[in-house]
Design a protein around this motif. Structure first.
Motif, PDB file in Angstrom:
ATOM      1  N   LYS A 175       0.839  -1.196   0.000  1.00  0.00           N
ATOM      2  CA  LYS A 175       0.000   0.000   0.000  1.00  0.00           C
ATOM      3  C   LYS A 175       0.879   1.253   0.000  1.00  0.00           C
ATOM      4  CE  LYS A 175      -3.843  -2.149   2.518  1.00  0.00           C
ATOM      5  NZ  LYS A 175      -4.727  -2.062   3.726  1.00  0.00           N
ATOM      6  N   ILE A 176       0.379   2.279  -0.658  1.00  0.00           N
ATOM      7  CA  ILE A 176       1.109   3.542  -0.732  1.00  0.00           C
ATOM      8  C   ILE A 176       0.569   4.473   0.347  1.00  0.00           C
ATOM      9  CG2 ILE A 176       1.745   5.513  -2.162  1.00  0.00           C
ATOM     10  CD1 ILE A 176       2.917   2.883  -3.101  1.00  0.00           C
ATOM     11  N   GLU A 177       1.460   4.961   1.189  1.00  0.00           N
ATOM     12  CA  GLU A 177       1.058   5.920   2.215  1.00  0.00           C
ATOM     13  C   GLU A 177       1.951   7.146   2.145  1.00  0.00           C
ATOM     14  OE1 GLU A 177       3.600   4.389   6.081  1.00  0.00           O
ATOM     15  OE2 GLU A 177       1.593   3.500   5.755  1.00  0.00           O
ATOM     16  N   GLU A 178       1.384   8.279   2.512  1.00  0.00           N
ATOM     17  CA  GLU A 178       2.131   9.534   2.506  1.00  0.00           C
ATOM     18  C   GLU A 178       2.669   9.803   3.908  1.00  0.00           C
ATOM     19  OE1 GLU A 178      -0.379  12.584   0.985  1.00  0.00           O
ATOM     20  OE2 GLU A 178       0.079  12.098  -1.111  1.00  0.00           O
ATOM     21  N   ARG A 179       3.938  10.113   3.981  1.00  0.00           N
ATOM     22  CA  ARG A 179       4.556  10.399   5.268  1.00  0.00           C
ATOM     23  C   ARG A 179       5.146  11.807   5.257  1.00  0.00           C
ATOM     24  NH1 ARG A 179       8.297   5.166   6.739  1.00  0.00           N
ATOM     25  NH2 ARG A 179       6.703   3.524   6.477  1.00  0.00           N
ATOM     26  N   PRO A 180       4.881  12.572   6.306  1.00  0.00           N
ATOM     27  CA  PRO A 180       5.549  13.880   6.420  1.00  0.00           C
ATOM     28  C   PRO A 180       7.019  13.684   6.780  1.00  0.00           C
ATOM     29  CG  PRO A 180       4.197  13.459   8.346  1.00  0.00           C
ATOM     30  CD  PRO A 180       3.918  12.328   7.388  1.00  0.00           C
ATOM     31  N   VAL A 181       7.849  14.500   6.207  1.00  0.00           N
ATOM     32  CA  VAL A 181       9.291  14.408   6.451  1.00  0.00           C
ATOM     33  C   VAL A 181       9.839  15.790   6.776  1.00  0.00           C
ATOM     34  CG1 VAL A 181       9.667  12.377   4.999  1.00  0.00           C
ATOM     35  CG2 VAL A 181       9.757  14.657   3.970  1.00  0.00           C
ATOM     36  N   GLU A 182      10.987  15.782   7.411  1.00  0.00           N
ATOM     37  CA  GLU A 182      11.726  17.018   7.668  1.00  0.00           C
ATOM     38  C   GLU A 182      12.945  17.036   6.760  1.00  0.00           C
ATOM     39  OE1 GLU A 182      12.690  17.622  11.734  1.00  0.00           O
ATOM     40  OE2 GLU A 182      10.601  17.452  12.429  1.00  0.00           O
ATOM     41  N   LEU A 183      13.139  18.170   6.108  1.00  0.00           N
ATOM     42  CA  LEU A 183      14.207  18.293   5.110  1.00  0.00           C
ATOM     43  C   LEU A 183      15.407  19.025   5.682  1.00  0.00           C
ATOM     44  CD1 LEU A 183      12.142  19.285   1.929  1.00  0.00           C
ATOM     45  CD2 LEU A 183      12.794  17.002   2.717  1.00  0.00           C
ATOM     46  N   GLY A 184      16.573  18.613   5.213  1.00  0.00           N
ATOM     47  CA  GLY A 184      17.804  19.353   5.490  1.00  0.00           C
ATOM     48  C   GLY A 184      18.227  20.112   4.245  1.00  0.00           C
ATOM     49  N   ASN A 185      19.514  20.103   3.960  1.00  0.00           N
ATOM     50  CA  ASN A 185      20.022  20.801   2.781  1.00  0.00           C
ATOM     51  C   ASN A 185      19.585  20.097   1.500  1.00  0.00           C
ATOM     52  OD1 ASN A 185      21.423  22.829   4.154  1.00  0.00           O
ATOM     53  ND2 ASN A 185      23.170  21.483   4.508  1.00  0.00           N
ATOM     54  N   THR A 186      19.496  20.854   0.429  1.00  0.00           N
ATOM     55  CA  THR A 186      19.159  20.315  -0.881  1.00  0.00           C
ATOM     56  C   THR A 186      20.112  20.878  -1.917  1.00  0.00           C
ATOM     57  OG1 THR A 186      17.600  22.092  -1.409  1.00  0.00           O
ATOM     58  CG2 THR A 186      16.713  20.174  -0.254  1.00  0.00           C
ATOM     59  N   ASP A 187      20.217  20.142  -3.027  1.00  0.00           N
ATOM     60  CA  ASP A 187      20.897  20.682  -4.198  1.00  0.00           C
ATOM     61  C   ASP A 187      19.936  20.565  -5.372  1.00  0.00           C
ATOM     62  OD1 ASP A 187      20.928  18.009  -4.887  1.00  0.00           O
ATOM     63  OD2 ASP A 187      23.086  17.749  -4.582  1.00  0.00           O
ATOM     64  N   ASP A 188      20.444  20.523  -6.566  1.00  0.00           N
ATOM     65  CA  ASP A 188      19.563  20.464  -7.736  1.00  0.00           C
ATOM     66  C   ASP A 188      18.969  19.081  -7.963  1.00  0.00           C
ATOM     67  OD1 ASP A 188      20.022  23.113  -8.230  1.00  0.00           O
ATOM     68  OD2 ASP A 188      21.709  22.746  -9.583  1.00  0.00           O
ATOM     69  N   PHE A 189      19.407  18.070  -7.221  1.00  0.00           N
ATOM     70  CA  PHE A 189      18.973  16.704  -7.493  1.00  0.00           C
ATOM     71  C   PHE A 189      18.459  15.973  -6.245  1.00  0.00           C
ATOM     72  CE2 PHE A 189      22.436  17.872 -10.356  1.00  0.00           C
ATOM     73  CZ  PHE A 189      21.807  17.762 -11.586  1.00  0.00           C
ATOM     74  N   TRP A 190      19.054  16.248  -5.088  1.00  0.00           N
ATOM     75  CA  TRP A 190      18.768  15.466  -3.890  1.00  0.00           C
ATOM     76  C   TRP A 190      18.353  16.365  -2.734  1.00  0.00           C
ATOM     77  CZ3 TRP A 190      18.947  10.205  -4.358  1.00  0.00           C
ATOM     78  CH2 TRP A 190      19.647   9.691  -5.450  1.00  0.00           C
ATOM     79  N   ALA A 191      17.626  15.748  -1.772  1.00  0.00           N
ATOM     80  CA  ALA A 191      17.262  16.432  -0.534  1.00  0.00           C
ATOM     81  C   ALA A 191      17.662  15.554   0.635  1.00  0.00           C
ATOM     82  CB  ALA A 191      15.760  16.709  -0.487  1.00  0.00           C
ATOM     83  N   VAL A 192      18.182  16.178   1.676  1.00  0.00           N
ATOM     84  CA  VAL A 192      18.528  15.463   2.898  1.00  0.00           C
ATOM     85  C   VAL A 192      17.265  15.307   3.741  1.00  0.00           C
ATOM     86  CG1 VAL A 192      19.878  15.526   5.026  1.00  0.00           C
ATOM     87  CG2 VAL A 192      20.890  16.327   2.888  1.00  0.00           C
ATOM     88  N   ILE A 193      16.986  14.077   4.179  1.00  0.00           N
ATOM     89  CA  ILE A 193      15.840  13.788   5.033  1.00  0.00           C
ATOM     90  C   ILE A 193      16.353  13.575   6.453  1.00  0.00           C
ATOM     91  CG2 ILE A 193      13.888  12.259   5.458  1.00  0.00           C
ATOM     92  CD1 ILE A 193      13.641  13.801   2.888  1.00  0.00           C
ATOM     93  N   THR A 194      15.913  14.420   7.370  1.00  0.00           N
ATOM     94  CA  THR A 194      16.365  14.301   8.758  1.00  0.00           C
ATOM     95  C   THR A 194      15.439  13.421   9.587  1.00  0.00           C
ATOM     96  OG1 THR A 194      15.211  16.353   9.338  1.00  0.00           O
ATOM     97  CG2 THR A 194      17.524  16.531   8.662  1.00  0.00           C
ATOM     98  N   SER A 195      14.174  13.278   9.177  1.00  0.00           N
ATOM     99  CA  SER A 195      13.252  12.385   9.887  1.00  0.00           C
ATOM    100  C   SER A 195      12.047  12.117   9.009  1.00  0.00           C
ATOM    101  CB  SER A 195      12.814  12.995  11.231  1.00  0.00           C
ATOM    102  OG  SER A 195      12.011  14.141  11.019  1.00  0.00           O
ATOM    103  N   GLY A 196      11.358  11.011   9.284  1.00  0.00           N
ATOM    104  CA  GLY A 196      10.133  10.663   8.565  1.00  0.00           C
ATOM    105  C   GLY A 196      10.221   9.357   7.810  1.00  0.00           C
ATOM    106  N   VAL A 197      11.402   9.036   7.266  1.00  0.00           N
ATOM    107  CA  VAL A 197      11.625   7.772   6.585  1.00  0.00           C
ATOM    108  C   VAL A 197      12.970   7.227   7.006  1.00  0.00           C
ATOM    109  CG1 VAL A 197      10.189   8.270   4.562  1.00  0.00           C
ATOM    110  CG2 VAL A 197      12.590   8.962   4.576  1.00  0.00           C
ATOM    111  N   ALA A 198      13.159   5.932   6.768  1.00  0.00           N
ATOM    112  CA  ALA A 198      14.408   5.269   7.115  1.00  0.00           C
ATOM    113  C   ALA A 198      15.097   4.759   5.865  1.00  0.00           C
ATOM    114  CB  ALA A 198      14.133   4.104   8.079  1.00  0.00           C
ATOM    115  N   GLU A 199      16.370   4.464   5.998  1.00  0.00           N
ATOM    116  CA  GLU A 199      17.141   3.915   4.874  1.00  0.00           C
ATOM    117  C   GLU A 199      16.508   2.596   4.423  1.00  0.00           C
ATOM    118  OE1 GLU A 199      21.778   2.751   3.777  1.00  0.00           O
ATOM    119  OE2 GLU A 199      21.232   3.416   5.804  1.00  0.00           O
TER     120      GLU A 199
END
Length: 202
Positions: A175-199
């Motif tokens: 099942k697909i679920e939406e999770r809120p996340v907290e973002l850190g630094n970003t560049d043109d391609f990637w975003a750092v996730i500080t919480s909300g999902v795991a590796e």
């Protein structure tokens, strides 16, 4: 009967005067000699024979081949993040396949307005490891403005929601679920996730 004491005194006075004159002439000669502050190559001579010069006249220009600097410019947005000592990687058309390492050496405090664009000149000092590069080569420098080590990344395309409430869609037991996340630094391609999902979350 030995030398005349009076003649001896006169000759000693002549010798002292000659020694004083010699010392003065040696100082004059020393002042007329331009001594290089470091080993290098004279790249340009700025004076001619019989030209009157002053103490502040630049006579010659000396290039130290062991110190290589790349001169460039950054825009007014990036200059706010630029710091002296920041690491940079440099590539040159003259050295295909090679990448040189350098550090930001100087950042201009004043911009140069060019057709509405506001660039700030910077210089980057290279580590050449003994490689001698001629003056005038073109180079491209990538400066590390921010760096995060051992962080969780997601592609920017995987972000949904809003700027204030970013979301990612995670597959959980089919099942697909939406999770809120907290973002850190970003560049043109990637975003750092500080919480909300795991590796390894899909």
């Amino acid at each position: 009967t030995g030398p005349d004491p009076l003649i001896t005194v006169l000759q000693q006075a002549d010798l002292a005067a000659a020694q004083t004159y010699l010392n003065a002439r040696l100082e004059t000669l020393k002042a007329a000699t331009i001594t290089a502050p470091w080993d290098g190559i004279i790249s340009e001579v700025n004076i001619d024979v019989d030209q009157d010069v002053t103490r502040n006249t630049p006579a010659v220009e000396i290039v130290d081949p062991t110190i290589v600097e790349v001169y460039g410019a950054v825009d007014e947005i990036d200059v706010l993040y630029m710091k002296e000592g920041a690491t940079a990687s440099i590539t040159m058309d003259a050295l295909p396949g090679q990448q040189l390492v350098g550090q930001v050496y100087k950042i201009a405090s004043q911009s140069t307005n060019q057709q509405g664009v506001v660039p700030y000149p910077i210089s980057i000092r290279l580590e050449t490891n003994g490689l001698q590069l001629p003056q005038g080569l073109t180079a491209v420098a990538s400066v590390v403005l921010r760096e995060d080590i051992n962080v969780l990344l997601v592609p920017l395309d995987a972000l949904y929601g809003s700027f204030d409430n970013p979301l990612v869609r995670v597959s959980n037991n089919g099942k697909i679920e939406e999770r809120p996340v907290e973002l850190g630094n970003t560049d043109d391609f990637w975003a750092v996730i500080t919480s909300g999902v795991a590796e390894a979350d899909l």
